[in-house]
Design a protein around this motif. Structure first.
Motif, PDB file in Angstrom:
ATOM      1  N   THR A 135       4.782  30.512   4.081  1.00 34.28           N
ATOM      2  CA  THR A 135       5.620  29.383   4.505  1.00 34.28           C
ATOM      3  C   THR A 135       6.151  29.546   5.925  1.00 34.28           C
ATOM      4  N   ASN A 136       6.165  30.776   6.451  1.00 38.87           N
ATOM      5  CA  ASN A 136       6.662  30.997   7.812  1.00 38.87           C
ATOM      6  C   ASN A 136       5.725  30.424   8.869  1.00 38.87           C
ATOM      7  N   LEU A 137       4.542  29.950   8.466  1.00 40.31           N
ATOM      8  CA  LEU A 137       3.615  29.354   9.424  1.00 40.31           C
ATOM      9  C   LEU A 137       4.034  27.947   9.840  1.00 40.31           C
ATOM     10  N   PHE A 138       5.010  27.372   9.133  1.00 43.25           N
ATOM     11  CA  PHE A 138       5.414  25.989   9.372  1.00 43.25           C
ATOM     12  C   PHE A 138       6.923  25.931   9.583  1.00 43.25           C
ATOM     13  N   THR A 139       7.339  25.423  10.748  1.00 46.62           N
ATOM     14  CA  THR A 139       8.766  25.368  11.077  1.00 46.62           C
ATOM     15  C   THR A 139       9.121  23.999  11.629  1.00 46.62           C
ATOM     16  N   TRP A 140      10.108  23.373  11.025  1.00 44.04           N
ATOM     17  CA  TRP A 140      10.576  22.074  11.531  1.00 44.04           C
ATOM     18  C   TRP A 140      11.444  22.291  12.752  1.00 44.04           C
ATOM     19  N   ASN A 141      11.116  21.628  13.844  1.00 37.60           N
ATOM     20  CA  ASN A 141      11.891  21.688  15.079  1.00 37.60           C
ATOM     21  C   ASN A 141      12.743  20.436  15.149  1.00 37.60           C
ATOM     22  N   ALA A 142      14.016  20.561  14.760  1.00 37.28           N
ATOM     23  CA  ALA A 142      14.903  19.401  14.705  1.00 37.28           C
ATOM     24  C   ALA A 142      15.178  18.834  16.087  1.00 37.28           C
ATOM     25  N   ALA A 143      15.276  19.697  17.095  1.00 40.01           N
ATOM     26  CA  ALA A 143      15.599  19.232  18.443  1.00 40.01           C
ATOM     27  C   ALA A 143      14.469  18.386  19.033  1.00 40.01           C
ATOM     28  N   ASP A 144      13.230  18.858  18.868  1.00 42.66           N
ATOM     29  CA  ASP A 144      12.085  18.147  19.444  1.00 42.66           C
ATOM     30  C   ASP A 144      11.426  17.192  18.462  1.00 42.66           C
ATOM     31  N   GLN A 145      11.914  17.179  17.226  1.00 41.46           N
ATOM     32  CA  GLN A 145      11.406  16.272  16.188  1.00 41.46           C
ATOM     33  C   GLN A 145       9.893  16.429  16.005  1.00 41.46           C
ATOM     34  N   ASP A 146       9.505  17.656  15.706  1.00 42.43           N
ATOM     35  CA  ASP A 146       8.102  17.922  15.418  1.00 42.43           C
ATOM     36  C   ASP A 146       8.008  19.083  14.445  1.00 42.43           C
ATOM     37  N   GLY A 199       0.854  -1.176   0.000  1.00 45.69           N
ATOM     38  CA  GLY A 199       0.000   0.000   0.000  1.00 45.69           C
ATOM     39  C   GLY A 199       0.885   1.219   0.000  1.00 45.69           C
ATOM     40  N   THR A 200       0.287   2.385  -0.132  1.00 45.04           N
ATOM     41  CA  THR A 200       1.035   3.627  -0.019  1.00 45.04           C
ATOM     42  C   THR A 200       1.073   4.011   1.455  1.00 45.04           C
ATOM     43  N   VAL A 201       2.252   4.164   1.989  1.00 51.56           N
ATOM     44  CA  VAL A 201       2.413   4.468   3.413  1.00 51.56           C
ATOM     45  C   VAL A 201       3.322   5.681   3.551  1.00 51.56           C
ATOM     46  N   LEU A 202       2.878   6.661   4.298  1.00 49.65           N
ATOM     47  CA  LEU A 202       3.730   7.786   4.650  1.00 49.65           C
ATOM     48  C   LEU A 202       3.885   7.776   6.151  1.00 49.65           C
ATOM     49  N   ALA A 203       5.101   7.565   6.612  1.00 50.98           N
ATOM     50  CA  ALA A 203       5.399   7.563   8.037  1.00 50.98           C
ATOM     51  C   ALA A 203       6.444   8.643   8.287  1.00 50.98           C
ATOM     52  N   GLU A 204       6.041   9.733   8.954  1.00 52.47           N
ATOM     53  CA  GLU A 204       6.928  10.873   9.166  1.00 52.47           C
ATOM     54  C   GLU A 204       6.984  11.208  10.646  1.00 52.47           C
ATOM     55  N   ASP A 205       8.165  10.995  11.262  1.00 53.64           N
ATOM     56  CA  ASP A 205       8.334  11.324  12.673  1.00 53.64           C
ATOM     57  C   ASP A 205       9.148  12.597  12.880  1.00 53.64           C
ATOM     58  N   PHE A 206       9.535  13.260  11.773  1.00 54.77           N
ATOM     59  CA  PHE A 206      10.266  14.519  11.796  1.00 54.77           C
ATOM     60  C   PHE A 206      11.631  14.406  12.470  1.00 54.77           C
ATOM     61  N   SER A 207      12.194  13.207  12.483  1.00 50.76           N
ATOM     62  CA  SER A 207      13.558  13.050  12.980  1.00 50.76           C
ATOM     63  C   SER A 207      14.573  13.573  11.969  1.00 50.76           C
ATOM     64  N   ASN A 208      14.167  13.641  10.698  1.00 50.60           N
ATOM     65  CA  ASN A 208      15.000  14.218   9.645  1.00 50.60           C
ATOM     66  C   ASN A 208      14.282  15.416   9.047  1.00 50.60           C
ATOM     67  N   ASN A 209      15.021  16.235   8.323  1.00 51.11           N
ATOM     68  CA  ASN A 209      14.442  17.397   7.666  1.00 51.11           C
ATOM     69  C   ASN A 209      13.324  16.952   6.734  1.00 51.11           C
ATOM     70  N   PRO A 210      12.075  17.348   6.969  1.00 50.72           N
ATOM     71  CA  PRO A 210      10.976  16.872   6.131  1.00 50.72           C
ATOM     72  C   PRO A 210      11.105  17.283   4.674  1.00 50.72           C
ATOM     73  N   ALA A 211      11.827  18.365   4.408  1.00 51.04           N
ATOM     74  CA  ALA A 211      12.017  18.774   3.017  1.00 51.04           C
ATOM     75  C   ALA A 211      12.769  17.702   2.231  1.00 51.04           C
ATOM     76  N   ALA A 212      13.648  16.973   2.909  1.00 48.74           N
ATOM     77  CA  ALA A 212      14.381  15.899   2.246  1.00 48.74           C
ATOM     78  C   ALA A 212      13.499  14.689   1.991  1.00 48.74           C
ATOM     79  N   ASP A 213      12.356  14.625   2.657  1.00 43.10           N
ATOM     80  CA  ASP A 213      11.426  13.513   2.485  1.00 43.10           C
ATOM     81  C   ASP A 213      10.247  13.866   1.583  1.00 43.10           C
ATOM     82  N   GLY A 214      10.315  15.002   0.905  1.00 42.92           N
ATOM     83  CA  GLY A 214       9.286  15.355  -0.064  1.00 42.92           C
ATOM     84  C   GLY A 214       8.227  16.308   0.420  1.00 42.92           C
ATOM     85  N   TRP A 215       8.336  16.812   1.664  1.00 39.30           N
ATOM     86  CA  TRP A 215       7.374  17.781   2.155  1.00 39.30           C
ATOM     87  C   TRP A 215       7.663  19.157   1.559  1.00 39.30           C
TER      88      TRP A 215
END
Length: 546
Positions: A264-275, A242-258
């Protein structure tokens, strides 16, 4: 002569992509105890890792009459023994009774005739195996295991014998009984398998605690088999396709196709807290943090979405008489990016399946959690619960769509306990008189604009994380092209409720469709170009939802 083969999801303008990482097969043996009465020599635990063997070392194929038998192909477990394996990606729970993972063994159908000239081998439907009784348990963390209800779970290493020519990630129809195979040849058995490689398939929904109570597990990573009597042989484990997207934000989401759209300033990846830190601000234009699905979902498809959300603050109805929502779910990206897409009006938005939250407005209007569905005409279905999301509390949200239905259902957990159901009661539904088909191609965190002046607004801040999305596989898989009797043909696994067209081009610029248009069958589909081939030719398959 030069020929090239492409795939085009023409109606969506998308390219085919994978949205899951890792292998669909067991990656690690956590522990193994052979127990008593195991088959001597068959204790190589790594035999159950990776894709089960399709052939032995002599090149002989594994099929329903000739199972895997070598010591590096199967693992034997006797009474009192067990094996625990781990996957390197989540094994997702598909809702609505669909199977989630498969265990392969080395059982085989009994032959009722030998290799007589011009008479194919056939079976009476009986299956030979080691008649062992085993319990199957699952876990998300490798610590807390939950046994699958033995009254529902199939017998390990019985039905359905492995066919190395099939897809190891696709289950056999579990309604098929031994009698359905009686009198069938290998070719006929494969037709019943419908492209599957066989194996016993299991539903994570069967998980229960020690008191027999159901346990809600959106996904797992560990499977354990405990043998109670006799012994069983295991050749491998596989997650259902099936098509599965599993994203825990442990990596930069931009590298995963997000990607981001709008403010765009409404959305910020928090690398330390992984969210993902999110601001839902309706004073801004429509803005999305999104990921294309690589397929198109319609009302004929089953799909689900799980995620965690925690709000730090939220206020609504700051400049008008109506509340306004924050949203996370599925949309049609082309429509959602259109300047005329105005969610707040209640009638300028189509093709949505999402979770919405309306905070209380402080003027008497209470909070609302909603599972929202909008079809291609804007007809609506809302399943709701009038409870708040408390600031600082981490909630786990699930929304589900059952294939062929015109509604969404869902649930919200807090501290591991059910907080609210969507709908909360059968009467907590608000819907149009009829809701029809839809087209969804993107998952998104959505901040909708209130520029329509309809009289509502929202400003909310919080975080989201641990996305887990399941959807049908792409409409074209296992695509290949070849010559057959001077005719160019393509073959691929199709999906029902899709139409397919073979197109050709001399230059990749001008494309000509070839008749006929074929409807998907859910199995292998062949399309041919019966015209005389040109010196240089390109082909593509276009897929369109029905």
């Amino acid at each position: 002569m030069r020929t090239k083969l492409l795939f085009s999801l023409a109606s969506a303008g998308l390219t085919l992509l994978s949205v899951s990482r890792g292998s669909p097969y067991a990656a690690t043996v956590v522990n193994y105890n052979p127990g008593l009465g195991y088959a001597s020599g068959y204790t190589n635990a790594s035999a159950v890792l990776g894709q089960p063997s399709a052939a032995d070392s002599y090149g002989d194929p594994v099929d329903q009459f000739d199972p895997a038998w070598q010591t590096n192909q199967i693992l034997s477990i006797g009474a009192g023994g067990w094996v625990t394996v781990a996957f390197d990606r989540p094994v997702v729970h598909y809702p609505n009774g669909n199977r989630d993972f498969i265990i392969f063994g080395n059982s085989f159908f009994d032959l009722t005739n030998g290799p007589v000239t011009n008479v194919p081998w056939s079976t009476d439907g009986d299956v030979t195996n080691d008649a062992g009784l085993a319990l199957v348990s699952v876990s998300r963390d490798g610590v807390a295991f939950y046994t699958l209800n033995p009254a529902l779970a199939p017998t390990v290493n019985y039905l359905y014998p492995t066919d190395g020519s099939g897809d190891f990630r696709w289950p056999v129809n579990p309604a098929l009984a031994p009698a359905d195979f009686a009198g069938q040849s290998l070719e006929q058995i494969r037709l019943l398998y419908n492209g599957s490689a066989g194996g016993a398939s299991y539903d994570i929904d069967w998980a229960q605690d020690t008191n027999g109570n159901p346990v809600n597990l959106p996904d797992i990573r560990y499977v354990r088999v405990d043998v109670v009597t006799n012994r069983v042989q295991i050749a491998g484990f596989a997650a259902v396709a099936g098509t599965v997207l599993a994203e825990d934000f442990s990596n930069n989401p931009a590298a995963d196709g997000w990607q981001s759209f709008g403010a765009t300033n409404l959305f910020t990846w928090n690398a330390a807290d992984q969210d993902l830190q999110v601001t839902w601000d309706s004073s801004q234009p429509n803005s999305y943090f999104y990921h294309p699905l690589g397929t198109i979902m319609t009302s004929n498809d089953a799909f689900s979405l799980n995620f965690d959300i925690q709000l730090s603050d939220a206020s609504t109805n700051r400049d008008g008489s109506y509340q306004f929502e924050l949203a996370i779910g599925f949309l049609n990206l082309t429509e959602a990016e259109n300047t005329n897409f105005l969610r707040g009006t209640g009638y300028n938005a189509t093709n949505l399946a999402e979770f919405d939250y309306f905070p209380p407005d402080g003027q008497g209007d209470g909070p609302s959690l909603d599972a929202t569905l909008l079809d291609t005409l804007g007809n609506y279905y809302f399943a709701y619960a009038d409870v708040p999301l408390d600031f600082g509390t981490l909630y786990h949200v699930t929304i589900n769509h059952a294939a062929g239905t015109a509604k969404l259902t869902g649930g919200i957990l807090a501290h591991g306990q059910l907080y609210a159901s969507l709908p909360e009661t059968p009467s907590d539904i608000f819907a149009s008189s009829s809701v029809g088909d839809f087209r969804l191609d993107t998952i998104a965190v959505s901040s909708y604009s209130d520029v329509d002046g309809f009289g509502g607004s929202i400003l909310a801040r919080g975080l989201v994380k641990n996305f887990l999305m399941t959807a049908p596989p792409p409409p074209v898989t296992y695509l290949s092209g070849s010559w057959s009797n001077d005719t160019w043909q393509v073959q691929f696994w199709s999906r029902t409720n899709w139409n397919y067209t073979l197109e050709k081009s001399p230059d990749l610029l001008t494309w000509s469709p070839l008749a006929p248009v074929l409807g998907g069958t859910g199995v292998l589909l062949t399309m041919q170009d019966t015209n005389a081939p040109l010196q240089s030719q390109y082909y593509r398959v276009s897929a369109h939802p029905q």
